[in-house]
Scaffold this active site. Structure first.
Site, PDB file in Angstrom:
ATOM      1  CG  HIS A  78      -0.288   0.409   2.201  1.00 39.77           C
ATOM      2  ND1 HIS A  78      -0.189   1.343   2.853  1.00 39.77           N
ATOM      3  CD2 HIS A  78       0.742  -0.672   3.238  1.00 39.77           C
ATOM      4  CE1 HIS A  78       0.217   1.694   4.214  1.00 39.77           C
ATOM      5  NE2 HIS A  78       0.793   0.523   4.327  1.00 39.77           N
ATOM      6  CB  CYS A  79       1.366   4.587  -1.812  1.00 37.33           C
ATOM      7  SG  CYS A  79      -0.280   4.353  -3.050  1.00 37.33           S
ATOM      8  CG  MET A  80       1.614   8.894   1.011  1.00 38.72           C
ATOM      9  SD  MET A  80       1.675   8.526   2.675  1.00 38.72           S
ATOM     10  CE  MET A  80       0.356  10.214   3.907  1.00 38.72           C
TER      11      MET A  80
END
Length: 471
Positions: free
Chosen positions: A26-28
């Protein structure tokens, strides 16, 4: 288990189950999946989930927009799925099997520049701030700048160039490091190679044009002379040199006996790469970069510049969907190196603003829909600050007409932008703060373009939304 347990189970089922997940991270704001068979993902059902703000596929990755709580969702998802999360780089590597040749090239360029973006943003902000204090004649009847009337600001202006020069003039160092990091070879050798391209022993790239051919310093080997020219701010020579180093190191690592590899591999790789960079690749790369920048510059400044601006402004947002927009970073930086500024970046910043303004129109249309506003408000804010993906994938593409309205507003703003010759000193600062990167004499014209990029998409979205509805 966390509050997203049920949503996580549902998403796991809709992406094709545990066996269809090659990797997940996942990212932000997004869950990033590398799926073994992307066709098994039920996209419509996924986007209908309450916890999901949208989805899209880019560079072989299936990405699901969750929002600022993505970390909590991710923890619950990996728990119910029984899979271990990996780094974003691992997901990118796993997703490459779903990419065609063009996507692999674009991904490679993207991965080279991605680690450099934070420094480029800092450099852009610094140059923008310096614009305000040393180039805006606001004092003593418009005859002096802040630096002219204050020694403190003059000293600060001089000091900040230390950082600006390190970011932009020494860019080849960062590029060579990034290439070696991406390719898994010795990063320190990449740094050293980059330093040899911008060494103080060489004639600075910015001084080549004003130096007579007879006065250019050379390395004299008796049978051949090689110009001692630096490659400050040059992109393509650095990329060519870095990939040469990478493949030389891989070759020598493969053929060298283990007992002497510690000596042979770095020595032969670096020396041959530096020779290739200065004897062959540097001049060729410089020429290629100059040709590309001259063609783009001719399009932006030529008799058909208005058409060029309209087309670029209209298609830039769709380019973001494909990931091809990463190609513009190299072109922007080459334009800055060759012409002292870029006219592409202002249009990119305007496209950010236009997509955000379309979301602003959706905020008006959906003002009584609290659930929709949870997506609209943060998406609009991030878009105005230069990050368009949440707005585009979470709002505009879901209804489509706001996306088109944003493209139209971007095209109209871009027409005015190129017609007035609006030029940026640096890249990296997008959205509304993008005005800080604009050359002072064009700040007023860019402000007009910003007004167009806000007003047109907002108005069109509001009008069309009332006719089409937003359900």
């Amino acid at each position: 288990m966390g509050k997203y347990e049920n949503d996580a189970k549902e998403l796991l089922r809709l992406v094709g189950g545990k066996e269809n997940i090659a990797a997940v991270s996942h990212c932000m704001t997004r869950m990033r999946f590398a799926l073994n068979d992307p066709s098994l993902a039920d996209i419509k059902a996924i986007e209908a989930m309450k916890a999901v703000k949208g989805s899209f596929t880019q560079s072989g990755q299936f990405q699901v927009i969750i929002g600022n709580t993505v970390a909590d969702f991710y923890n619950d998802f990996t728990a119910v799925a029984g899979v271990e999360g990996v780094s974003k780089d691992d997901v990118k590597n796993a997703a490459k099997k779903n990419q065609n040749a063009l996507q692999k090239i674009v991904t490679a360029i993207s991965e080279i520049f991605a680690p450099l973006i934070p420094a480029i943003i800092v450099g852009g902000l610094i140059l923008g701030f310096r614009n305000c204090i040393d180039s805006l004649y606001l004092f003593e009847n418009g005859t002096k700048t802040l630096c002219d009337i204050s020694q403190f600001w003059a000293g600060l202006d001089h000091f900040l160039w230390l950082i600006g020069e390190a970011v932009f003039h020494m860019l080849p160092v960062g590029i060579c490091w990034s290439v070696t990091k991406k390719m898994g070879t010795t990063q320190m050798l990449g740094i050293v190679l980059g330093l040899t391209l911008v060494s103080g022993q060489l004639l600075n790239a910015y001084g080549v044009a004003s130096t007579a051919a007879a006065d250019i310093p050379v390395w004299d080997f008796g049978f051949i002379k090689v110009n001692m020219i630096g490659y400050q701010a040059q992109v393509i020579p650095a990329i060519l040199a870095a990939f040469t180093l990478v493949y030389l190191e891989k070759f020598f690592r493969k053929v060298s006996p283990q007992a002497v590899s510690m000596i042979v591999v770095p020595f032969c790789s670096l020396v041959l790469a530096v020779m290739a960079a200065h004897f062959v690749l540097g001049p060729i790369g410089w020429k290629i970069g100059s040709v590309i920048s001259s063609v783009v510059y001719a399009g932006i400044t030529g008799p058909f510049r208005v058409i060029f601006g309209a087309v670029f402004g209209f298609v830039y947002a769709p380019l973001v969907i494909t990931g091809l927009h990463h190609m513009t970073n190299a072109i922007d930086l080459q334009l800055i190196a060759d012409y002292g500024g870029t006219m592409l970046w202002p249009m990119i910043a305007l496209s950010n603003i236009a997509q955000g303004s379309a979301v602003l129109g959706m905020m008006l249309l959906q003002k009584k829909n609290a659930e929709a506003q949870e997506v609209n408000v943060p998406s609009c804010i991030s878009c105005y600050l230069g990050v368009t993906e949440p707005a585009m994938f979470g709002v505009n593409l879901k209804y489509m007409f706001p996306f088109i309205c944003g493209m139209i507003g971007s095209a109209l703003a871009a027409i005015v932008c190129v017609a007035t010759g609006t030029t940026a000193n640096a890249i990296g600062v997008g959205g509304l703060p993008g005005i800080l990167s604009i050359q002072p004499k064009y700040m007023l014209s860019f402000a007009v373009c910003m007004a167009i990029a806000v007003a047109v998409p907002f108005t069109l979205t509001a009008i069309l939304g009332k006719k089409k509805g937003t359900t």
